[in-house]
Motif scaffolding. Structure first.
Motif, PDB file in Angstrom:
ATOM      1  N   THR A   1     153.051  56.308  96.230  1.00 46.73           N
ATOM      2  CA  THR A   1     152.318  56.283  94.966  1.00 46.73           C
ATOM      3  C   THR A   1     151.029  55.477  95.125  1.00 46.73           C
ATOM      4  O   THR A   1     150.964  54.543  95.911  1.00 46.73           O
ATOM      5  N   LYS A   2     149.981  55.885  94.392  1.00 51.14           N
ATOM      6  CA  LYS A   2     148.697  55.212  94.506  1.00 51.14           C
ATOM      7  C   LYS A   2     148.557  54.132  93.455  1.00 51.14           C
ATOM      8  O   LYS A   2     147.532  53.502  93.339  1.00 51.14           O
ATOM      9  N   TRP A   3     149.598  53.956  92.654  1.00 48.91           N
ATOM     10  CA  TRP A   3     149.470  53.054  91.536  1.00 48.91           C
ATOM     11  C   TRP A   3     150.301  51.810  91.738  1.00 48.91           C
ATOM     12  O   TRP A   3     151.500  51.832  91.531  1.00 48.91           O
ATOM     13  N   GLY A   4     149.656  50.731  92.116  1.00 49.70           N
ATOM     14  CA  GLY A   4     150.339  49.448  92.167  1.00 49.70           C
ATOM     15  C   GLY A   4     150.447  48.936  90.739  1.00 49.70           C
ATOM     16  O   GLY A   4     149.906  49.530  89.809  1.00 49.70           O
ATOM     17  N   PHE A   5     151.147  47.830  90.597  1.00 52.21           N
ATOM     18  CA  PHE A   5     151.352  47.286  89.262  1.00 52.21           C
ATOM     19  C   PHE A   5     150.022  46.923  88.601  1.00 52.21           C
ATOM     20  O   PHE A   5     149.750  47.248  87.461  1.00 52.21           O
ATOM     21  N   TRP A   6     149.162  46.279  89.370  1.00 53.74           N
ATOM     22  CA  TRP A   6     147.892  45.786  88.845  1.00 53.74           C
ATOM     23  C   TRP A   6     147.001  46.945  88.412  1.00 53.74           C
ATOM     24  O   TRP A   6     146.375  46.921  87.361  1.00 53.74           O
ATOM     25  N   LYS A   7     146.975  48.007  89.238  1.00 52.37           N
ATOM     26  CA  LYS A   7     146.148  49.169  88.933  1.00 52.37           C
ATOM     27  C   LYS A   7     146.633  49.824  87.634  1.00 52.37           C
ATOM     28  O   LYS A   7     145.832  50.236  86.793  1.00 52.37           O
ATOM     29  N   LEU A   8     147.967  49.888  87.486  1.00 59.32           N
ATOM     30  CA  LEU A   8     148.532  50.462  86.264  1.00 59.32           C
ATOM     31  C   LEU A   8     148.190  49.604  85.054  1.00 59.32           C
ATOM     32  O   LEU A   8     147.895  50.114  83.981  1.00 59.32           O
ATOM     33  N   PHE A   9     148.218  48.272  85.270  1.00 56.67           N
ATOM     34  CA  PHE A   9     147.918  47.374  84.163  1.00 56.67           C
ATOM     35  C   PHE A   9     146.477  47.588  83.692  1.00 56.67           C
ATOM     36  O   PHE A   9     146.200  47.748  82.509  1.00 56.67           O
ATOM     37  N   LEU A  10     145.551  47.630  84.655  1.00 56.07           N
ATOM     38  CA  LEU A  10     144.151  47.824  84.307  1.00 56.07           C
ATOM     39  C   LEU A  10     143.948  49.188  83.640  1.00 56.07           C
ATOM     40  O   LEU A  10     143.173  49.331  82.701  1.00 56.07           O
ATOM     41  N   TYR A  11     144.695  50.178  84.155  1.00 55.26           N
ATOM     42  CA  TYR A  11     144.618  51.524  83.591  1.00 55.26           C
ATOM     43  C   TYR A  11     145.049  51.508  82.125  1.00 55.26           C
ATOM     44  O   TYR A  11     144.429  52.147  81.271  1.00 55.26           O
ATOM     45  N   SER A  12     146.118  50.729  81.831  1.00 56.22           N
ATOM     46  CA  SER A  12     146.596  50.641  80.454  1.00 56.22           C
ATOM     47  C   SER A  12     145.535  50.015  79.553  1.00 56.22           C
ATOM     48  O   SER A  12     145.247  50.525  78.474  1.00 56.22           O
ATOM     49  N   VAL A  13     144.964  48.905  80.030  1.00 58.48           N
ATOM     50  CA  VAL A  13     143.933  48.243  79.236  1.00 58.48           C
ATOM     51  C   VAL A  13     142.779  49.206  78.991  1.00 58.48           C
ATOM     52  O   VAL A  13     142.298  49.369  77.869  1.00 58.48           O
ATOM     53  N   ASP A  14     142.382  49.894  80.052  1.00 53.27           N
ATOM     54  CA  ASP A  14     141.313  50.886  79.971  1.00 53.27           C
ATOM     55  C   ASP A  14     141.604  51.943  78.935  1.00 53.27           C
ATOM     56  O   ASP A  14     140.754  52.286  78.125  1.00 53.27           O
ATOM     57  N   GLY A  15     142.814  52.465  79.013  1.00 49.59           N
ATOM     58  CA  GLY A  15     143.217  53.540  78.106  1.00 49.59           C
ATOM     59  C   GLY A  15     143.135  53.090  76.663  1.00 49.59           C
ATOM     60  O   GLY A  15     142.602  53.791  75.810  1.00 49.59           O
ATOM     61  N   ILE A  16     143.648  51.894  76.413  1.00 56.67           N
ATOM     62  CA  ILE A  16     143.668  51.412  75.039  1.00 56.67           C
ATOM     63  C   ILE A  16     142.248  51.152  74.545  1.00 56.67           C
ATOM     64  O   ILE A  16     141.868  51.574  73.455  1.00 56.67           O
TER      65      ILE A  16
END
Ligand code: UDP
Ligand code: MG
Length: 311
Positions: free
Chosen positions: A208-223
């Motif tokens: 998977t290309k999504w580490g925890f940190w990348k997912l976290f930033l992605y969530s913030v981005d999305g919101i």
């Protein structure tokens, strides 16, 4: 001769060397029986593992397969956009290369659009078997949060795996924003959507290309991309603090009237200063997030740059 309708399948790929061939086989097998032409577009999102060579080879071997190589890793959202813009089909499917989006669903999606007249059909993962428990916990929190922030439009487990009519694709492409949160965009454009549920499947290969940190930033981005609600948080804290300060002022006056004014309370003063300072920085941070987004939008840069494409 009757002209057949065409399905375009776009596949963002970042270091998916091990998956590409298996993926292609599976998709060809599942769509063989459908009365449509097929176009498969791999979008190489700056892979460094030789995925591109495999794409070149596959596109030479199969007339239905094309590819698009971006000049570096622009992220999945950018790769998806590149694919959507390149797709020429009457129906367009976005799906992952790792077979976590089961190709078996393709016929079901197609018939839901053709027979049941849905404008788009999307897949929803109903369990997260095979995913790390801590990740799943945060993922669930994220879906809760984002569905609150966007007024309940994003379902738990919603994926980017979906088939859309040309009309929906054109609508999605008409949104020219730089910060693209695809899950949100699909919902924002509206149209009728059928949700198909499926069990989570592990990747066929690669990582998977999504580490925890990348997912976290992605969530913030999305919101931040899809809701202005976090901005209200600072106002909310502001009002609460004014109220608390007011009560405290009354308390101090009353205490002074009753007991006089012995100097004390250093510790509590420091606590309050630190706490209020923290909340202020937090609020400024939220503000900064929006400012940064506006800044990037204002620059008006292209979302991706293409380095090479198949003929
Ligand atoms: N992907 C991409 N660019 C990126 C990260 C991922 O194009 O920067 C693609 C990846 O190749 C895959 C899909 O997005 O086809 C989903 O990624 P992954 O399977 O790693 O995510 P997960 O399924 O673990 O959420
Ligand atoms: Mg995956």
């Amino acid at each position: 001769m009757e002209i057949k309708e065409k399905i375009s399948i776009i596949v963002p790929c970042y270091n998916e060397r091990e998956c590409l061939e298996i993926f292609l086989e599976a998709v060809l097998a599942e769509t063989a029986a459908l009365p449509v032409d097929l176009e498969l577009i791999f979008v190489d999102d700056g892979s460094t593992d030789g995925s591109l060579e495999i794409m070149r080879k596959l596109s030479q071997e199969h007339s239905q397969v094309g590819f698009l190589a971006l000049s570096r890793n622009f992220g999945k959202e950018a790769a998806l956009l590149a694919g959507l813009q390149a797709a020429t089909g009457d129906f367009v499917v976005a799906m992952d290369a790792d077979l976590q989006h089961p190709p078996e669903l393709l016929p079901q999606m197609y018939f839901a659009i053709v027979n049941e007249k849905f404008d788009s059909v999307a897949a929803r993962r109903i369990d997260r078997k095979g995913k790390a428990p801590l990740r799943s916990f945060f993922a669930r929190r994220f879906y809760k949060l984002i569905s609150k922030a966007t007024n309940g439009e994003i379902l738990q487990g919603a994926t980017d795996f979906r088939m859309m009519t040309r009309q929906v694709v054109d609508a999605v492409l008409s949104l020219t924003e730089y910060n693209r949160f695809t899950k949100g965009i699909f919902n924002w454009v509206g149209f009728s959507t059928k949700w198909i549920e499926y069990q989570n499947v592990p990747r066929v290969g690669g990582r998977t290309k999504w580490g925890f940190w990348k997912l976290f930033l992605y969530s913030v981005d999305g919101i931040v991309s899809f809701s202005a609600k976090p901005l209200a948080i600072s106002s909310f804290f502001g009002i609460i603090f004014c109220f608390v300060a007011f009560l405290f002022a009354i308390f101090i006056v009353v205490r002074w009237l009753m007991f006089g004014d012995p100097v004390q309370g250093w510790a509590s003063t420091i606590c309050i200063i630190l706490f209020v300072g923290g909340v202020q920085l937090f609020s400024v941070g939220i503000l900064g997030q929006y400012l940064a987004k506006s800044y990037l939008e204002a620059k008006g840069r292209p979302v991706y740059i293409v380095k090479e494409r198949s003929e």
